[in-house]
Design a protein around this motif. Structure first.
Motif, short mmCIF file in Angstrom:
data_model
loop_
_atom_site.label_atom_id
_atom_site.label_comp_id
_atom_site.label_asym_id
_atom_site.label_seq_id
_atom_site.Cartn_x
_atom_site.Cartn_y
_atom_site.Cartn_z
N ILE A 54 24.45 13.11 14.33
CA ILE A 54 25.14 12.17 13.44
C ILE A 54 26.06 12.93 12.49
O ILE A 54 25.67 13.93 11.89
CB ILE A 54 24.12 11.32 12.62
CG1 ILE A 54 23.16 10.58 13.55
CG2 ILE A 54 24.82 10.34 11.69
CD1 ILE A 54 21.90 10.07 12.89
N THR A 56 29.02 12.06 9.32
CA THR A 56 29.68 11.04 8.48
C THR A 56 31.07 11.54 8.11
O THR A 56 31.21 12.64 7.54
CB THR A 56 28.85 10.75 7.21
OG1 THR A 56 27.52 10.41 7.60
CG2 THR A 56 29.45 9.61 6.40
N LYS A 62 30.21 6.49 10.17
CA LYS A 62 29.22 7.38 10.81
C LYS A 62 29.54 7.49 12.30
O LYS A 62 29.87 6.50 12.94
CB LYS A 62 27.81 6.83 10.61
CG LYS A 62 27.30 6.95 9.18
CD LYS A 62 25.84 6.50 9.08
CE LYS A 62 25.34 6.63 7.66
NZ LYS A 62 25.93 5.62 6.76
N VAL A 237 29.55 2.10 12.53
CA VAL A 237 29.07 3.28 13.24
C VAL A 237 29.81 3.36 14.57
O VAL A 237 29.91 2.36 15.29
CB VAL A 237 27.54 3.20 13.51
CG1 VAL A 237 27.10 4.27 14.49
CG2 VAL A 237 26.74 3.32 12.23
N GLY A 439 20.64 5.11 8.92
CA GLY A 439 21.36 6.39 8.78
C GLY A 439 20.78 7.48 9.65
O GLY A 439 21.28 8.60 9.70
#
Length: 507
Positions: A54, A56, A62, A237, A439
């Motif tokens: 992941i 950001t 994201k 996302v 997240g």
């Protein structure tokens, strides 16, 4: 002369002779052959293989990816936006946006152009909305990743929303609403009704499908107002499965970092942050479920639900096991243990009451609430008895679960989880939804460990807590014999789940 060994017979692995008469030593096939170098196998670090990466970006977007072997990938944008966010707007905007997805954009003149572009990379596209998420997804060849992300950015941030497209969407929505009320399977309609009953007029209780009265109200201006509030990078996302993380991040920076949406600057201050308020209650629809002179029997459908928990809580896993333990299905379903024939709703309900057509458990879970419900259907004359059977099953959930049925439910849940996560689009949705909500992502082996740790006391604890909430009831069809809401509530508050006795002067 040569003796040929017989596999599984006496001669297997026996002494052999060549035509020359010389013999070979007896060698076991499970041991390494002498004089042959040891083979070196390619290996992948198992942790690295299943890890979800992941990143950001500077604008809050994201980027999440999961590598998976193969020449195809699934990439999409998930937005924290759905029918639960339509408090300040006419209901049905999310439904409209789902139908308008992948229409003409700043870069593409029509939906056909988009489909032709994807076809070059063996791709397909789809958009789905739920009560809390909107998902734009594309499956295509890995080498077309740049084109795919560019197309997704255009479809999400630069839709033209032409008048003729909106008019076509109105027609599509009207057709879907008609189809919904005429479908032999009433499950989508009952799900809509049970949410309306459980969360009356708020968040997840708002209509998932556009109501007839809103069809003409929704136009380009209203859609832009909604998009301005909810389609901002912090609420999105970009998820991908089957691609390298660095490649996806590079494409995200190129096409999603400094892009100005067609509706102008985002105004995330107008976002509705209401927390779901569980109210309980009843929604009735006494329309005739049997459609004219059809062979389909006229049935009454009942769905009873109680408040469970959100998917962010620790109790979510025990509730998932409980739902699997209840199981159920249609009376015409056939199969062995893997089909759920040993679940409670099969053993206690469908096997004992031949007149019931259906008994199925469902668990709906959101970021701030949840709903565990049982749907049953039978002849209208046996509605009262059917409701009592359901209330008894709810009360019996609070008893101690047997060791074998609990282990079976846990094994079935793990099996279902692992089988579903073999599919690339399912992995994509799992990665996207988890990262959007929390997240981060819990990996399958972590979820399996949590499932394994569920005990009978966990099931008893969550059920006891659930039975304290007011019931939500959805009823569809001939409701002449339907017990009152107060009687259903009384049955769920009793020790045995029996409905209060009714005395009639005249039958």
């Amino acid at each position: 002369m040569q003796f040929v060994p017989v596999i599984g017979g006496i001669g297997f692995g026996a002494y052999r002779k060549c035509s020359s008469g010389s013999g070979y030593p007896n060698i076991s096939l499970s041991a390494p052959l002498p004089g042959i170098p040891k083979p070196v196998f390619a290996a992948v670090d198992s942790h690295e293989q299943c890890e979800t990466k992941i990143t950001t970006l500077e604008n809050g977007l994201k980027v999440a990816s999961q590598n998976k072997f193969g020449q195809f990938c699934t990439v999409g944008i998930l937005v924290n936006s759905g029918s639960r966010h339509e408090t300040k707007y006419p209901s049905g905007i999310a439904h409209f946006l789902e139908k308008l997805a992948f229409s003409s954009t700043a870069q593409y003149g029509s939906k056909d152009e988009i489909l032709l572009t994807l076809e070059k990379h063996g791709g397909i596209c789809d958009c789905q909305t739920s009560r809390d998420t909107t998902m734009y997804a594309v499956s295509a060849e890995v080498k077309g990743l740049d084109t795919v992300v560019s197309l997704l950015s255009d479809a999400v941030l630069q839709p033209r929303l032409l008048d003729e497209e909106i008019e076509m969407t109105r027609m599509a929505v009207r057709f879907e609403l008609e189809d919904l009320s005429m479908r032999p399977d009433p499950e989508p309609l009952l799900t809509e009704m049970i949410h309306a009953a459980a969360y009356r007029g708020n968040t997840v209780g708002l209509p998932r499908f556009c109501p007839v009265e809103s069809v003409e109200k929704i136009d380009k201006k209203l859609l832009h107002m909604y998009l301005q509030s909810y389609y901002c990078p912090e609420r999105m996302v970009l998820a991908g499965v089957g691609i390298e993380h660095e490649q996806l991040v590079a494409c995200a920076r190129k096409y999603l970092l400094n892009v100005k949406p067609v509706w102008g600057a985002s105004t995330p201050t107008n976002v509705d942050l209401s927390v779901a308020q569980y109210t309980g209650g009843i929604v009735r629809d006494m329309s005739d479920v049997s459609l004219g002179p059809t062979p389909i029997p006229e049935l009454t459908h009942i769905m009873i639900g109680l408040e469970s928990c959100s998917f962010l809580e620790d109790d979510f896993i025990p509730f998932a096991v409980l739902n699997m333990m209840m199981g159920g299905g249609g009376s015409f379903s056939a199969g062995g243990p893997g089909k759920g024939m040993f679940t409670r709703l099969y053993l206690n309900v469908l096997n004992r009451h031949h007149w019931m057509y259906n008994a199925t458990s469902y668990h709906h879970s959101y970021e701030d609430t949840g709903l565990l419900c049982i749907h049953a259907s039978a002849d209208p004359r046996q509605v009262r008895e059917m409701v009592e059977i359901l209330t008894r099953e709810f009360i019996q959930m609070a008893g101690t679960a047997g060791e074998m049925e609990l282990e079976r439910a846990k094994t079935q849940l793990k099996s279902m989880l692992m089988m579903n996560l073999e599919s690339r689009p399912v992995i994509f949705e799992d990665v996207g939804r988890q990262v959007l909500a929390t997240g981060k992502r819990k990996l399958p082996h972590e979820l399996c460990d949590l499932i394994s740790n569920v005990t009978a006391s966990d099931i008893k604890r969550v059920t006891t807590k659930m039975l304290c909430s007011k019931p939500a009831v959805a009823a569809l069809g001939d409701l002449t014999e339907m017990p009152s809401y107060e009687h259903i509530q009384a049955a769920l508050s009793s020790k045995d789940g029996h409905l209060p006795r009714m005395y009639r002067l005249f039958r």
